[in-house]
Scaffold this motif. Structure first.
Motif, short mmCIF file in Angstrom:
data_model
loop_
_atom_site.label_atom_id
_atom_site.label_comp_id
_atom_site.label_asym_id
_atom_site.label_seq_id
_atom_site.Cartn_x
_atom_site.Cartn_y
_atom_site.Cartn_z
N VAL A 231 0.91 -1.36 -0.09
CA VAL A 231 0.07 0.19 0.06
C VAL A 231 0.87 1.28 -0.16
O VAL A 231 0.56 2.16 -0.77
CB VAL A 231 -0.90 0.10 1.22
CG1 VAL A 231 -1.58 1.15 1.36
CG2 VAL A 231 -1.96 -1.07 1.08
N LEU B 154 2.32 1.88 -3.45
CA LEU B 154 1.28 2.54 -4.31
C LEU B 154 0.88 3.92 -4.03
O LEU B 154 1.11 4.73 -4.94
CB LEU B 154 -0.04 1.53 -4.32
CG LEU B 154 -1.31 2.06 -4.86
CD1 LEU B 154 -1.04 2.34 -6.31
CD2 LEU B 154 -2.54 1.17 -4.65
N THR C 128 -5.53 5.59 5.37
CA THR C 128 -6.26 4.28 4.63
C THR C 128 -6.44 3.27 5.79
O THR C 128 -7.47 2.68 5.82
CB THR C 128 -5.23 3.78 3.51
OG1 THR C 128 -5.40 4.59 2.40
CG2 THR C 128 -5.93 2.56 2.95
N ASP D 149 -8.27 -6.34 -0.56
CA ASP D 149 -7.32 -5.35 -1.30
C ASP D 149 -7.77 -4.02 -2.17
O ASP D 149 -7.49 -3.10 -2.13
CB ASP D 149 -6.20 -6.20 -2.11
CG ASP D 149 -5.28 -7.07 -1.36
OD1 ASP D 149 -5.22 -6.69 0.02
OD2 ASP D 149 -4.65 -8.01 -1.68
N ARG E 261 -7.45 -0.26 -1.78
CA ARG E 261 -7.10 0.56 -2.84
C ARG E 261 -8.10 1.83 -3.07
O ARG E 261 -7.71 2.82 -3.16
CB ARG E 261 -7.09 -0.22 -4.00
CG ARG E 261 -5.64 -1.13 -4.33
CD ARG E 261 -5.33 -1.62 -5.73
NE ARG E 261 -6.37 -2.53 -6.14
CZ ARG E 261 -6.11 -3.60 -6.02
NH1 ARG E 261 -5.19 -4.13 -5.32
NH2 ARG E 261 -7.14 -4.54 -6.50
N ARG E 262 -9.35 1.49 -2.95
CA ARG E 262 -10.22 2.55 -3.09
C ARG E 262 -10.12 3.49 -1.98
O ARG E 262 -10.41 4.73 -2.30
CB ARG E 262 -11.86 1.90 -3.20
CG ARG E 262 -12.72 3.02 -3.05
CD ARG E 262 -14.19 2.62 -3.19
NE ARG E 262 -14.38 2.39 -4.57
CZ ARG E 262 -15.12 2.55 -5.56
NH1 ARG E 262 -15.57 3.72 -5.49
NH2 ARG E 262 -15.28 1.89 -6.65
N LEU F 164 -2.37 2.76 -11.56
CA LEU F 164 -3.17 1.63 -11.15
C LEU F 164 -2.84 0.50 -12.41
O LEU F 164 -3.27 -0.72 -12.18
CB LEU F 164 -4.82 1.89 -11.12
CG LEU F 164 -4.83 2.64 -9.74
CD1 LEU F 164 -6.23 3.33 -9.62
CD2 LEU F 164 -4.65 1.87 -8.64
N GLU G 167 0.42 -1.12 -10.89
CA GLU G 167 -0.42 -2.34 -10.04
C GLU G 167 -0.95 -3.34 -10.89
O GLU G 167 -1.73 -4.42 -10.73
CB GLU G 167 -1.86 -1.83 -9.27
CG GLU G 167 -1.31 -0.76 -8.12
CD GLU G 167 -1.05 -1.54 -7.08
OE1 GLU G 167 -1.66 -2.49 -6.44
OE2 GLU G 167 0.45 -1.70 -6.72
N LEU H 177 -12.67 1.72 -9.51
CA LEU H 177 -12.00 2.49 -8.18
C LEU H 177 -12.10 3.94 -8.48
O LEU H 177 -12.45 4.58 -7.63
CB LEU H 177 -10.47 2.03 -8.21
CG LEU H 177 -10.27 0.64 -7.46
CD1 LEU H 177 -8.54 0.32 -7.83
CD2 LEU H 177 -10.38 0.93 -6.16
#
Length: 160
Positions: free
Chosen positions: A19, A22, A40, A58, A62-63, A116, A120, A130
């Motif tokens: 995380v 990212l 987060t 996951d 991410r959202r 993303l 990702e 997302l």
């Protein structure tokens, strides 16, 4: 209750570095990335009882991260804190730093799409969900972002 906390702690330990990477790819600053990661997981914790059974934890994380990043951008759109103003732009040491700099030059949504999709490796449909945009928007933003990155990376040092 102790079992839930242990599950959350195990999930946190297993996923925090992913995380964080990212978050850094989105914002380009380790300090801001750490703040976004903290936000987060703080937002995830009260929802853990409900979310932990979902196979898409996951994706949920991410959202939260993407929404936190976009909120952060809206709040801090024009802020840039520096200790001293440089005389001139600092020379870039390597292509990894060049790429990071080029990524930070992309508009926020375009940067999120590129990160993303290509960092990702998420499918177009998941990125669209997302970011709450159409799949066509993801495709066009990805194409424009990659084109901008290629153009920025092909410039010679010192070019503007």
């Amino acid at each position: 209750m102790a079992e839930l906390e242990a599950e959350f702690a195990a999930y946190f330990a297993a996923r925090v570095s992913v995380v964080r990477r990212l978050a850094y790819a989105l914002c380009g600053s380790w300090h801001t990335a750490d703040d976004l990661v903290q936000i987060t997981f703080v937002k995830l914790y009260p929802r853990w009882r409900r979310v932990r059974r979902d196979a898409a934890v996951d994706a949920y994380v991410r959202r939260i991260l993407i929404n936190s990043y976009l909120t952060h951008l809206r709040k801090h759109r024009h802020e840039q804190v520096v200790a001293e103003l440089p005389e001139s732009a600092a020379p870039v040491a390597d292509s990894h730093e060049d790429l990071g700099h080029a990524l930070r030059q992309l508009p926020p949504q375009q940067r999120a799409v590129v990160v993303l999709r290509h960092l990702e490796d998420l499918p177009v449909a998941e990125v669209a969900e997302l970011l709450q945009v159409a799949e066509g928007t993801v495709k066009s933003q990805s194409a424009r972002g990659i084109a901008a990155l290629r153009a920025a990376m092909s410039k010679q040092p010192g070019e503007v």
